[in-house]
Design an enzyme around this catalytic site. Structure first.
Site, PDB file in Angstrom:
ATOM      1  N   SER A  61     -19.061  -8.556  32.353  1.00 28.23           N
ATOM      2  CA  SER A  61     -19.375  -7.208  32.848  1.00 28.23           C
ATOM      3  C   SER A  61     -20.349  -7.261  34.020  1.00 28.23           C
ATOM      4  CB  SER A  61     -19.982  -6.371  31.733  1.00 28.23           C
ATOM      5  OG  SER A  61     -19.129  -6.343  30.614  1.00 28.23           O
TER       6      SER A  61
HETATM    7  N1  SAH Z   1     -19.776  -9.117  26.976  1.00 25.88           N
HETATM    8  C1  SAH Z   1     -18.826  -9.903  27.699  1.00 25.88           C
HETATM    9  C2  SAH Z   1     -17.732  -9.019  28.239  1.00 25.88           C
HETATM   10  C3  SAH Z   1     -16.440  -9.507  27.780  1.00 25.88           C
HETATM   11  S1  SAH Z   1     -15.035  -8.496  28.115  1.00 25.88           S
HETATM   12  C4  SAH Z   1     -19.519 -10.681  28.795  1.00 25.88           C
HETATM   13  O1  SAH Z   1     -20.650 -10.370  29.132  1.00 25.88           O
HETATM   14  O2  SAH Z   1     -18.934 -11.630  29.314  1.00 25.88           O
HETATM   15  C5  SAH Z   1     -14.578  -8.030  26.482  1.00 25.88           C
HETATM   16  C6  SAH Z   1     -14.298  -9.131  25.507  1.00 25.88           C
HETATM   17  O3  SAH Z   1     -13.874  -8.521  24.295  1.00 25.88           O
HETATM   18  C7  SAH Z   1     -13.168 -10.081  25.900  1.00 25.88           C
HETATM   19  O4  SAH Z   1     -13.640 -11.386  25.879  1.00 25.88           O
HETATM   20  C8  SAH Z   1     -12.102  -9.833  24.837  1.00 25.88           C
HETATM   21  O5  SAH Z   1     -11.366 -10.985  24.524  1.00 25.88           O
HETATM   22  C9  SAH Z   1     -12.933  -9.365  23.671  1.00 25.88           C
HETATM   23  N2  SAH Z   1     -12.220  -8.599  22.652  1.00 25.88           N
HETATM   24  C10 SAH Z   1     -11.282  -7.641  22.807  1.00 25.88           C
HETATM   25  N3  SAH Z   1     -10.899  -7.158  21.618  1.00 25.88           N
HETATM   26  C11 SAH Z   1     -11.614  -7.829  20.675  1.00 25.88           C
HETATM   27  C12 SAH Z   1     -11.676  -7.776  19.240  1.00 25.88           C
HETATM   28  N4  SAH Z   1     -10.925  -6.943  18.513  1.00 25.88           N
HETATM   29  N5  SAH Z   1     -12.529  -8.622  18.613  1.00 25.88           N
HETATM   30  C13 SAH Z   1     -13.300  -9.489  19.305  1.00 25.88           C
HETATM   31  N6  SAH Z   1     -13.293  -9.567  20.656  1.00 25.88           N
HETATM   32  C14 SAH Z   1     -12.465  -8.752  21.329  1.00 25.88           C
END
Ligand code: SAH
Length: 218
Positions: A61
């Protein structure tokens, strides 16, 4: 490249002017080496005002989103936090700086493995990472004082509300698959009250209480 200087610049030009005030949050953003949470070839862009691809169609993000989500969680230092969507692990590291214990759940083991390596090499001992559907929460470690969802969801998953302590806070981007509003939900006397914050765009939360896999393909 002087990454420390780039972090200071990020705080001064992207966070403070947009209203991030908490000194603890700003200090964590000054400290955590965001460039180590992206691929080597894109490290020079790590402190730019944007989200960056991290593989598997996911993104780290934008710094401002990380800061505002963290600020809304009102961390004092003694909380047990659940994060859904580890991704790169950057947000997790920020939370680990500001809370007692962080549980983080990621659906892709490839991302979770890389994030875990980063936590170890940076010396974080208060992060527990699991692979699985984070929409189910983590009943065996509940209750949590704070829950942060870092992927866009149609609604706050019911298991998260159940696993939140009394007085606890959930921060989540809630909306459709293409745009959301950042919501801060508080549990008081068993009831949830919601505050609406900034519009945002996150990748979808895919799971039992989020979006279905098939709805995820554009
Ligand atoms: N906080 C992260 C942002 C990642 S984007 C950072 O700073 O890098 C969102 C993430 O949520 C992705 O990696 C995606 O794979 C994960 N995601 C989506 N659905 C999910 C679920 N049901 N359980 C766990 N992770 C999930």
């Amino acid at each position: 490249m002087d990454f420390k200087e780039l972090r200071e610049l990020m705080v001064k030009t992207q966070l403070i002017p947009r209203g991030i005030k908490g000194e603890r949050v700003l200090d964590a953003m000054r400290k955590v080496p965001r460039h180590l949470f992206v691929d080597d070839f894109i490290q020079h862009k790590a402190y730019d005002d944007m989200a960056i691809p991290i593989g598997d169609g996911q993104t780290i993000s934008q710094p401002y989103m990380v800061a505002i989500m963290t600020e809304l969680l009102e961390l004092k230092g003694n909380e047990k936090v659940l994060e859904i969507g580890t991704g790169s692990g950057y947000q997790t590291a920020i939370l680990a700086e500001l809370a007692r214990e962080v549980y983080t759940l990621e659906r892709f083991s490839s991302l979770a493995d890389r994030a875990k390596e980063r936590f170890i090499s940076l010396g974080y001992t208060n992060i527990k990472i699991r692979v699985g559907d984070g929409t189910l929460g983590l009943p065996e470690a509940a209750p949590f004082d704070r829950i942060l969802i870092t992927a866009g969801t149609p609604k706050i998953p019911a298991p998260h509300v159940e696993q939140l302590s009394e007085g606890g806070i959930i921060v989540a981007p809630v909306g459709d698959r293409f745009s959301q509003i950042l919501i801060k939900a508080k549990k008081e006397n068993g009831e949830i009250t919601e505050e609406y914050h900034t519009p945002c765009v996150f990748v979808p939360l895919v799971g039992k209480y989020g979006w279905r896999e098939s709805e995820n393909s554009e």
